[in-house]
Design a protein around this motif. Structure first.
Motif, mmCIF file in Angstrom:
data_model
loop_
_atom_site.group_PDB
_atom_site.id
_atom_site.type_symbol
_atom_site.label_atom_id
_atom_site.label_comp_id
_atom_site.label_asym_id
_atom_site.label_seq_id
_atom_site.Cartn_x
_atom_site.Cartn_y
_atom_site.Cartn_z
ATOM 1 N N MET A 39 0.822 -1.212 0.000
ATOM 2 C CA MET A 39 0.000 0.000 0.000
ATOM 3 C C MET A 39 0.860 1.268 0.000
ATOM 4 N N GLU A 43 0.359 4.145 -2.708
ATOM 5 C CA GLU A 43 0.110 5.549 -2.352
ATOM 6 C C GLU A 43 1.154 6.475 -2.987
ATOM 7 N N ARG A 47 0.455 9.502 -5.579
ATOM 8 C CA ARG A 47 1.036 10.849 -5.432
ATOM 9 C C ARG A 47 1.742 11.270 -6.709
ATOM 10 N N HIS A 73 -2.001 11.928 -0.721
ATOM 11 C CA HIS A 73 -1.406 10.594 -0.925
ATOM 12 C C HIS A 73 0.044 10.560 -0.429
ATOM 13 N N TYR A 76 -0.282 9.979 3.211
ATOM 14 C CA TYR A 76 -0.631 8.576 3.531
ATOM 15 C C TYR A 76 0.608 7.692 3.406
ATOM 16 N N ALA A 77 1.394 7.968 2.368
ATOM 17 C CA ALA A 77 2.624 7.190 2.189
ATOM 18 C C ALA A 77 3.576 7.409 3.366
ATOM 19 N N GLU A 120 -8.704 6.039 -7.229
ATOM 20 C CA GLU A 120 -9.113 6.236 -5.831
ATOM 21 C C GLU A 120 -10.078 5.125 -5.399
ATOM 22 N N LEU A 123 -8.102 2.111 -4.638
ATOM 23 C CA LEU A 123 -7.384 2.268 -3.366
ATOM 24 C C LEU A 123 -8.322 2.051 -2.185
ATOM 25 N N HIS A 127 -7.859 -0.871 0.564
ATOM 26 C CA HIS A 127 -7.680 -0.574 1.990
ATOM 27 C C HIS A 127 -8.744 -1.280 2.833
ATOM 28 N N ILE A 146 -7.180 6.523 6.430
ATOM 29 C CA ILE A 146 -6.808 6.880 5.051
ATOM 30 C C ILE A 146 -7.983 6.654 4.113
ATOM 31 N N GLU A 150 -10.020 8.926 1.267
ATOM 32 C CA GLU A 150 -10.003 8.545 -0.157
ATOM 33 C C GLU A 150 -11.419 8.342 -0.692
#
Lengths: 193, 306
Positions: A39, A43, A47, A73, A76-77, A120, A123, A127, A146, A150
């Motif tokens: 993940m 992410e 980005r 993003h 989040y990373a 998105e 993602l 998640h 997160i 999103e």
């Protein structure tokens, strides 16, 4: 991440609470760490895709919208890297990035929004799936925080892609999860992580 | 008796008299418990029970029924603008589906489904909110100056509360698969809130709150200044200032209430939600209610029933 926990305002606390059966906190290991690493790469790819779109010069109706999404993003990373620890590999997932780059390098705002909506949405469902597989509670809480944001990205992008009057498009998420190298069987039987 | 000893006597008597007064007024022994002044009703103990997965699932169900009840009341009162009627009908349908799923999960976990609104939230939040929207003559509360506006803000707050509550429950559930089920619901709730924000504030203005737009502009400015020299930095600064100003000014409408945005924070927030509504007083103040994710008082323990 906001980790506020509400406090009692009236009355006495119940005397007994049952803690979760697995206290899995701290640095994730095993299958959890692999999933989080995947993940993290996804992410970073998200980005970088938004950065590519920004560089292309797409004129979104809200100035800086693409920058905000890229920054989100990136944040989040950063959080995923922090929870993984020093073993985190901070490289964007090449498959996620390469497959979508051409769709992001455009000045056609609705087309860009549609491509971003697809990403998105994927993602979010990825998640959600992992939240149900991770043994590490801290990591599950992070992914939950997160994916909530999103999901909001999805609503914005659905509108921006021209589907603002379509309630289904604004509310539904039919996407398939990104392909994680960690199978769910491996993840759910992982221990000590 | 010397003055000194008389004072000492008076002081002593004063202390005794004060003690006697306190004793006469009180009906309980002096307690070692902190935080109480004067006579108060006995503290009511919370229901006894474990905060386990079953209780959390029942609490989640109660949130869905609370949302359904709020929509039912405001719709029945004729306070829903046409623009929101179809979305609200869809939201109610979604909440009913969520409630059914949660009841099913509760049964699978060996418990009794809870099929009523959350009594704590109804008493402490919904009742005073509705009193300030609809008015309560008995309590001296006038009806809102704009009940349709308030209903939208309340719906938005409860959808955000539901999303935040499921997010909060992820850290409390013991069974990982339940986390996934609840986050699927959470995604629905925040998208409900997103739709409300877009209708209320209008698009594209509703997309991003001023805090995030300002942060992005600031970061871009810093990057430009650091990376490309004075000329490019100057250009970025001029652009950023207008964007930050526009964003900050976009946060409130004429009646002083903040407009909602789809994206107001980078991560899902678990902070308390404050909803302001009702008729403004002479100073411009309005009633505000604070909504919080489930805590010990609002948990639906196994011993509780509708």
């Amino acid at each position: 991440m906001n980790t506020h926990q509400p406090v009692l305002s009236v009355g006495r606390a119940a005397p007994a609470t049952t803690p979760p059966s697995q206290p899995d906190t701290g640095a994730p290991t095993g299958a959890d760490a692999e999933s989080l690493q995947f993940m993290l790469g996804a992410e970073l790819a998200a980005r970088d895709l938004y950065r590519a779109a920004h560089a292309e010069g797409a004129a979104t109706p809200v100035p800086d919208l693409i920058v905000v999404l890229a920054d989100n993003h990136g944040a989040y990373a950063d959080s995923l890297a922090a929870i993984i620890g020093e073993s985190a590999n901070e490289a964007a997932d090449a498959a996620v990035f390469d497959e979508r780059l051409a769709d992001f390098e455009t000045t056609d705002v609705p087309a860009l929004a549609d491509a971003a909506y697809q990403l998105e949405s994927q993602l979010v469902v990825t998640h959600v799936q992992l939240v149900g597989e991770l043994r590490n509670r801290d990591a599950a809480e992070l992914l939950a925080s997160i994916l909530i944001s999103e999901a909001r990205h999805c609503a914005i992008l659905a509108d921006l892609s021209g589907n603002g009057n379509d309630l289904e498009a604004l509310l539904e998420n039919p996407a398939e999860p990104l392909s994680s190298p960690v199978s769910s069987d491996t993840a759910t039987t992982a221990t000590g992580s | 008796m010397s003055p000194l000893s008389r004072r000492a006597l008076l002081r002593s008597g004063g202390v005794l008299s004060l003690g006697a007064i306190v004793a006469a007024c009180g009906d309980r022994q002096v307690s070692q418990a902190p935080g109480r002044v004067g006579n108060v009703p006995p503290v009511t103990d919370l229901p006894q029970g474990d905060v386990d997965d079953l209780a959390l699932l029942r609490t989640a169900s109660s949130l869905e029924f609370t949302a359904i009840e709020v929509y039912r009341i405001v719709t029945a009162a004729g306070l829903v603008d046409d623009a929101y009627m179809t979305p609200f009908e869809r939201f109610v349908s979604d909440h009913q589906e969520h409630a059914e799923l949660l009841s099913s999960l509760t049964t699978q976990a060996g418990g009794e489904p809870y099929t009523c609104p959350n009594p704590w939230i109804m008493d402490r939040a919904v009742a005073p909110i509705l009193a300030n929207v609809l008015g309560d003559e008995g309590a001296g509360i006038e009806p809102s100056d704009n009940p349709q506006r308030d209903v939208v803000n309340v719906a938005m707050a409860f959808e955000n509360l539901a999303g935040a509550s499921y997010q909060a429950l992820v850290g409390q559930l013991a069974e990982p698969e339940l986390r996934r089920d609840l986050m699927l619901i959470a995604v629905d709730e925040v998208r409900h809130a997103s739709v409300i924000a877009m209708i209320r504030t209008g698009t594209p203005k509703a997309y991003v709150g001023p805090q995030l737009v300002g942060a992005a502009a600031g970061a871009e400015q810093a990057e430009a200044e650091a990376g490309t020299g004075a000329e490019a930095g100057g250009g970025a600064e001029a652009e950023s200032e207008s964007e930050v100003g526009a964003g900050a000014g976009a946060g409130a409408e004429e009646d002083g209430l903040a407009l909602p945005f789809v994206l107001q924070s980078r991560f899902g927030s678990l902070g308390a939600l404050i909803v302001m509504l009702g008729k403004a007083d002479e100073a411009g103040g309005r009633f505000s209610a604070t909504l919080e994710t489930p805590a010990a008082n609002s948990i639906i323990y196994e011993s509780m029933s509708c």
